[in-house]
Design an enzyme around this catalytic site. Structure first.
Site, PDB file in Angstrom:
ATOM      1  N   LYS A 117      31.538   3.923  35.470  1.00  0.00           N
ATOM      2  CA  LYS A 117      30.937   3.360  36.684  1.00  0.00           C
ATOM      3  C   LYS A 117      31.850   2.329  37.327  1.00  0.00           C
ATOM      4  CE  LYS A 117      26.173   4.499  36.434  1.00  0.00           C
ATOM      5  NZ  LYS A 117      24.794   4.120  36.602  1.00  0.00           N
ATOM      6  N   LYS A 207      27.697  15.567  34.391  1.00  0.00           N
ATOM      7  CA  LYS A 207      26.224  15.531  34.394  1.00  0.00           C
ATOM      8  C   LYS A 207      25.702  15.446  35.822  1.00  0.00           C
ATOM      9  CE  LYS A 207      24.798  10.724  34.384  1.00  0.00           C
ATOM     10  NZ  LYS A 207      23.827   9.739  34.017  1.00  0.00           N
ATOM     11  N   LYS A 210      22.052  10.926  39.674  1.00  0.00           N
ATOM     12  CA  LYS A 210      21.315  10.589  40.889  1.00  0.00           C
ATOM     13  C   LYS A 210      22.147   9.722  41.824  1.00  0.00           C
ATOM     14  CE  LYS A 210      17.975   7.464  38.618  1.00  0.00           C
ATOM     15  NZ  LYS A 210      18.728   6.390  38.030  1.00  0.00           N
TER      16      LYS A 210
HETATM   17  P1  AMP Z   1      19.119   6.713  34.640  1.00  0.00           P
HETATM   18  O1  AMP Z   1      19.359   7.798  35.647  1.00  0.00           O
HETATM   19  O2  AMP Z   1      20.387   6.091  34.151  1.00  0.00           O
HETATM   20  O3  AMP Z   1      18.071   5.712  35.073  1.00  0.00           O
HETATM   21  O4  AMP Z   1      18.531   7.459  33.367  1.00  0.00           O
HETATM   22  C1  AMP Z   1      17.156   7.630  33.117  1.00  0.00           C
HETATM   23  C2  AMP Z   1      16.966   8.636  32.016  1.00  0.00           C
HETATM   24  O5  AMP Z   1      17.302   9.959  32.499  1.00  0.00           O
HETATM   25  C3  AMP Z   1      17.845   8.410  30.795  1.00  0.00           C
HETATM   26  O6  AMP Z   1      17.100   8.753  29.644  1.00  0.00           O
HETATM   27  C4  AMP Z   1      18.969   9.376  30.973  1.00  0.00           C
HETATM   28  O7  AMP Z   1      19.559   9.731  29.767  1.00  0.00           O
HETATM   29  C5  AMP Z   1      18.258  10.570  31.616  1.00  0.00           C
HETATM   30  N1  AMP Z   1      19.184  11.389  32.426  1.00  0.00           N
HETATM   31  C6  AMP Z   1      19.856  10.998  33.536  1.00  0.00           C
HETATM   32  N2  AMP Z   1      20.616  12.006  34.023  1.00  0.00           N
HETATM   33  C7  AMP Z   1      20.424  13.068  33.175  1.00  0.00           C
HETATM   34  C8  AMP Z   1      20.930  14.411  33.122  1.00  0.00           C
HETATM   35  N3  AMP Z   1      21.771  14.868  34.047  1.00  0.00           N
HETATM   36  N4  AMP Z   1      20.512  15.213  32.112  1.00  0.00           N
HETATM   37  C9  AMP Z   1      19.635  14.758  31.169  1.00  0.00           C
HETATM   38  N5  AMP Z   1      19.133  13.511  31.168  1.00  0.00           N
HETATM   39  C10 AMP Z   1      19.501  12.669  32.143  1.00  0.00           C
END
Ligand code: AMP
Length: 341
Positions: A117, A207, A210
């Site tokens: 990041k 991956k 978002k």
């Molecule tokens: P965040 O987007 O960092 O707030 O992540 C929130 C949750 O979503 C965490 O448990 C991440 O590991 C999961 N997560 C985010 N992106 C992915 C993805 N592409 N595939 C699987 N899990 C994801």
């Protein structure tokens, strides 16, 4: 009573990667264990501006995040299910500072998400971005959460939380913090073979994120279902000419099979068998596009049916619980540190 805990940031629209990697496992676990475990599903709003965001939309996004939890299937009538905002529970920040002082700088510096990041946001690398895994450790340790359903990208941070807990328990008191389960145990608890990683539709070696600026790479939970179907139809695949599940050599097509299996609640192996030897990628894409667009239409209808008043009520209940539990833990920590008698 054991605690199962997870949080999803809502500074940007969550994607189907978040849904499949985090919402869905948590909802399933809440159905399985909700009668005899605390299910803490919180909104990590303080984690949301470790990289720059649009603050004018932030409050509404947080409220929408709660609606997403409810629409995904969390039963808000179950007294063991707690939904709360991190920012409304001051103990998170207080414990994070304490944990900071027991986290070697070198160990925190090894976090690959920080490296990635800070590369992406070169001109805005903040102390908050560096420190966020320690706040995440506080989020978990305050509630003695053993199980923390996460996607693959977060396991290094969970390992850091485990290391901090081990270090502090050894130094101060054996049972100060419940040790979160290891990655292998967490994955088993989620009934998975390995941690989930939904891939980008345009660069399937990465991956689905978002925060990606490329709208075609991701499907957000608020995407128009027809537009989402188009993104699936134009997803990057390969030129092998035969459908096989092979995340190394055919990550694009494999990612689509994984998405299909998870949304339809089928064994991945069954979906793979359906397409064994098939050469027409378009057929698989149409099937996945249909599955995803139906999911989005249904999910968005549920979200629209949840009122702000309902959210406020759920949060008031969850935040009263979270403050009570976290303050007790914080006081135990303050005692062993000599901050309190
Ligand atoms: P965040 O987007 O960092 O707030 O992540 C929130 C949750 O979503 C965490 O448990 C991440 O590991 C999961 N997560 C985010 N992106 C992915 C993805 N592409 N595939 C699987 N899990 C994801």
């Amino acid at each position: 009573m054991q605690t199962i805990l997870t949080g999803i940031r809502t500074n940007e629209e969550p994607t189907i990667g978040n849904f499949l990697g985090s919402y869905l496992p948590m909802i399933r676990l809440s159905h399985e264990h909700g009668a005899n475990s605390n299910i803490n599903m919180f909104i990590p709003d303080l984690h949301s501006f470790t990289t720059p965001i649009d603050h004018s939309k932030f409050y509404d996004q947080t409220i929408k995040g709660v609606k997403y939890y409810i629409a995904a299937g969390l039963d808000t009538d179950n007294p063991n299910i707690h939904i709360y905002r991190q920012s409304r529970v001051p103990a998170h920040c207080e414990l994070a500072w304490i944990l900071d002082c027991f986290t070697p700088f070198g160990e925190a510096s090894r976090m690959t998400q920080f490296k990635e990041k800070s590369e992406e946001h070169k001109d805005s690398v903040t102390v908050g971005l560096f420190n966020y895994p320690v706040l995440m450790a506080a989020d978990i340790l305050l509630y003695d959460a053993k199980y923390v359903p996460l996607g693959e990208d977060q396991f290094q941070h969970l390992e850091l939380a485990r290391n901090i807990a081990i270090r502090m328990n050894n130094k101060f008191k054996e049972d100060l913090f419940t040790l979160p389960a290891s990655e292998a145990e967490q994955v088993k608890f989620m009934h998975l073979e390995k941690a989930l990683r939904i891939r980008s539709l345009t660069e399937p070696t990465k991956k689905m994120s978002k925060s990606s600026k490329n709208e075609k790479s991701k499907i957000s939970l608020s995407d128009d279902p027809k537009a989402a179907a188009k993104k699936i139809m134009s997803a990057t695949t390969d030129s092998e000419g035969v459908i096989r599940f092979d995340m190394i050599n055919q990550p694009g097509i494999s990612n689509l099979m994984l998405i299909e299996a998870l949304f339809t609640n089928r064994e991945l192996q069954d979906v793979i068998s359906d397409y064994a030897g098939e050469t027409r990628y378009g057929e698989l894409k149409s099937k996945v596009a249909d599955t995803v667009s139906h999911f989005l239409a249904d999910f968005q209808e549920k979200v629209a049916g949840i009122t702000d008043e309902q959210v406020e009520e759920v949060l008031a209940k969850g935040e009263a619980y979270a403050n009570e539990v976290s303050n007790q833990k914080l006081q135990q920590v303050q005692k062993v540190l000599g901050l309190r008698k």
